[in-house]
Design an enzyme around this catalytic site. Sequence first.
Site, PDB file in Angstrom:
ATOM      1  N   HIS A 187       3.959  -2.154   3.219  1.00 31.62           N
ATOM      2  CA  HIS A 187       3.696  -0.848   2.498  1.00 31.62           C
ATOM      3  C   HIS A 187       5.305  -0.794   1.728  1.00 31.62           C
ATOM      4  CE1 HIS A 187       0.789  -0.631   5.708  1.00 31.62           C
ATOM      5  NE2 HIS A 187       0.169   0.219   4.983  1.00 31.62           N
TER       6      HIS A 187
ATOM      7  N   ASP B 280       0.833  -1.106   0.041  1.00 30.24           N
ATOM      8  CA  ASP B 280       0.048   0.114   0.020  1.00 30.24           C
ATOM      9  C   ASP B 280       0.772   1.193   0.071  1.00 30.24           C
ATOM     10  OD1 ASP B 280      -2.131  -1.833   0.018  1.00 30.24           O
ATOM     11  OD2 ASP B 280      -2.830  -0.945   2.281  1.00 30.24           O
ATOM     12  N   ASP B 281       0.188   2.249  -0.278  1.00 36.23           N
ATOM     13  CA  ASP B 281       0.655   3.620  -0.195  1.00 36.23           C
ATOM     14  C   ASP B 281       2.037   4.203  -1.072  1.00 36.23           C
ATOM     15  OD1 ASP B 281      -1.098   3.763   1.750  1.00 36.23           O
ATOM     16  OD2 ASP B 281       0.455   3.985   3.505  1.00 36.23           O
TER      17      ASP B 281
END
Length: 815
Positions: A185, A42-43
Site C-alpha cells: 500500500h 493499493d489505496d
Amino acid sequence: MKKKILLRLLSLAVLCALAFSLLPASALAADSSPKLVALTFDDGPSKYTPRLLDGLKERGAKVTFFMLGNCANTYPSTVKRAYEEGHQIASHTYDHPRLTSLSDTQVSSQVSRTKSALDSAIGASNKYVVRPPYGDYNSRVLGQLGTAAIYWSVDSNDWRWTNNADKTVSEIMKNVFDGAIILLHDSHSWSVDAALTAVDKLQAQGYEFVTVSELFRRRGGTLSAGQIYYSKKSAGSDLPAISAPVIKSSVIGGSSFAVIEADAGTDVYFTTDGSIPNANSRKYSAPIPFEGTIRITAVAGYDMNGSRSNPVTVTLSAPKKAQKPEISLTDGGLITLSGGKEIYYTTDGTSPTTESALYSEPFSVSGGTIIAAFCTPLEEDRLPSDTALWCYSGEGFIYADVAPYNWFYPYIEYAVSNGLLNGRAQYIMAPDDTLTRAMLVTMLHRMAGQPKAASDSGFSDVSSDSWYGEAVSWARESRVAGGYPDGRFYPDEPITREQLATVLYNYSRNALGLITEGGDTLEAFKDAGDVSDYARGPMSWAVSSGIIGGVGDNTLAPGNTATRAQASAMLMRFAELTSDQERYYITDNELLLHTVGVLAALNTHDFGALRTLICDDLGLDVLYGSDFGGTKVELSEKELKSAASSQSKKTSYVWGEGPDGAPIELSCAEYFDGFVWDTDFAESNEIRINAFTDGHETTGLSESYPRCLFVDFRASTENGGKAYLTLIFERFDDEWYLSAIVTYKDEPAPPEVEAENEDANVDENTDVDENTDASEDASADTDTAPNEDETTPPDADADADTAEGGESDGVDAEA
C-alpha cells in the site's frame, strides 16, 4: 570400478555439453530470461506516493498502482506523473467498498466513476484492470467489472506492521517467486520504505520489476474481462521487454523527414511539444516532414497503459537547403534564371521536379505566365532549394507575390504600371500589407503628377527629405489630407477603409474639382451604422460610384484596416470613373485676370459686372478656388453662423492654377472687409444682405458643405424673381477662407399666353440683365445658361467639405 564410474561421469558431461550447444535459440533465451515480479500498490495515491515514485525512478523499476477514484481526484498530478513515468494505472474502485455487498448498478458505478477520475488526471482515455477491495469478489461482481480482475500471490501485510518496514521486507523476501504479484500500500510511509528496500534486494537477486500487463504479455498470457488472476510463472518462452523507439532524420525526395523505428507489432505515439505521449497523442504511421529543427518524444507499446517502452526524446535538425533560384529579364524581355547547380522549371502552373525542363538559356513567355523553379545544391550536404514562384505580367513586370488568380492582380498591375505603387523588395508588392497614411498620400501624389508643394508640410513628424515628405506637403496644401490636433501627421499609422474613402473623396473634390455625390447606398449594408459621421458622405459616394464594395456577408467593414491591394483597387476604379468627367481648369493669364475681375467687382459692389463675369463670360454657376493659404477672413464666431437644409440645385465647378503653377487665390480679406457688412450697399436696393439665414431653402448648399459658413445676398429681378449670391467659407487650421462663390436666378414661370409667343419665349434658366427693357428681344440681351450635359459634370450636389481644424473627423484627422 572407480575409474569406470569416473569415465561414465566424464562422458555424461560431454554429452550434456554437446546437447546444450544444440538447443534452439528460443530455449536458450528462455533459460537466460530474468525473473519477473509485479509489485502492486493499493489505496493510493497519497501524500507518500511522490516519494515512492522518486525511488522507483532511481531504480528503473515499473509497478502497478491500484488507485481509488476519490484519491485520484485529490492528487491528480500524482496520477499523471505515475502514468508518464511508465507505471501501470489500475482501479481499486472509487471509495473502497465490498463489491459483493453492492448491486450490479452500484458495482458498475464504482468502476465508471473511477475511470472518469483517472482519465481526467491522465488526460486520455484508458482501460484499467480492477482489484476488488479486500479481495472480495464473486462471479457476479467479476461480470460487472468489464475488465480483468487482479488478485495477488504475495501479501506483504504491510498494513499490519505499523512503522516496521523490516517486517514487511522480511514477509516479501520469504514468499517471493518468479511471476509473483506482490501486494503493498502506498498510503503508509513505512510501506514506501519497505518497498524500496525490497526492490534493492530483489534486483540484487536478478529480479526485474514489471507492470501486471507486462508480466502477462512477456509470459505469453492474456488478461480477459470477467476473469481474476493471481500470478504468472514462466512457461519457458518469455518475450523480451519493449525497446525504446529510435528516432532519426532522413532525406526523402529532397525534403527532410523524421523517421521512428520500433519493435514489430508495437504502436508508436509521439509528440512535438515536449509532453509525454499518451493514448490521445499522434500515432506514428509515416515519416514526419519538418524544416529547421524538430523535437520529438516517442513511446512504443502494445498498450499505452502498462505495456509500453520508456519515452525517448530526440531533437533533429534538417540539412540546410540551397538558396532559391533568382529571376531577371534581359533587355529583350527574355526570362533568365540563375542559382544552384541545376535549375528545373515549369511554365504551366505545375510544380517542378527533376523530370521538368532543365534551364539552359533565356526563354520567352506570354503575359500572365506563372514560372516555378527550384535548383539543386552546389554542396553535397545541402538539400535542393524550395520552389520559387514568379508571375510575368501582361505589362512586363515580375511579381513574386501577385498572380493572375489573385483578386487584386489587375489592380496591382494598374498601380505598378502607372507608377503609383513600388515594391517593398525586389518583385515583392506585399498586397496584403497594411496601408499607412504616408503610403496613401504618396500614391495620390503620384496620381496627381507629383506637383511641387509651396512649402513644407509643417508637421513635426514629417521630414522634408523623407520619401513621403513632398507628398504630405502637397496633400495638406491641396486639402486632400491633414494632420492631428497635436501638430503631427502620423505617417506610419494604418488607415481604415472609411478613411481611405474620405481621403480619395477629398482628392476628387479639392484637388481635381470633380463632383462627389452619393446616394442612400449605405443602408443596403448590415453595418451601415458603423460608418463614422464624417465618412458617411465619402462612403456613400465611393459605394454608389463603385469605388468601394462590401467585404462579404453584406458588410462594409468601414473600420477595418485597409491594405495596399485595396488602395490599388480603389484608385483604379476611381481613375476609370473619372477618366471621362469634364474638368474646368484656369491655367492662362486671361482667365486668371478674369478671376481677379470677379474679386474687383465684389470690392466695388458692381453686381452687374459680377454677374457678367461669372455667368455670361464663363457660362458657369460656381467659381471654385483651390487655395486655402491666403489671408484670414476677419469674421467673428458670433457673426459666422452655420445653416442646414437639403440641396436642391446642381452646380458646376472651376478649379485650377495660374501661370507657373501659382494657385488661384480667392481668400484675400481686403476684398471682403467692409463688403459683407456695408450698410450703404445693403440699402442700395440692388441687393439686400441676407446673411446667415436659418435655412438655405433657395441656395440649398449646406448639405454639400456641411461644415461651412454661408453669407447670402439677394436681389429682385424685373420679372418678380430673385437673384442670389452666396459666399461659402471653410475653416482650416482655425482660420476661415473663402471657398466658393455661387450665383443663380430663381425666375417665375412665364404666363402660358406669353409662352405661345415665339418671340417672347425665354428659357427658364435665362439670366436677364435687370437694366434691360423687358420688351426687347430676350435672345439679344440675355445669355442662356449652358446645356448641363456640356458644361456641368453630373452629381454636383454632394460636395462635402473638409473638417474644421483640430477635430477628429474629415481631412484634418482621418486622412
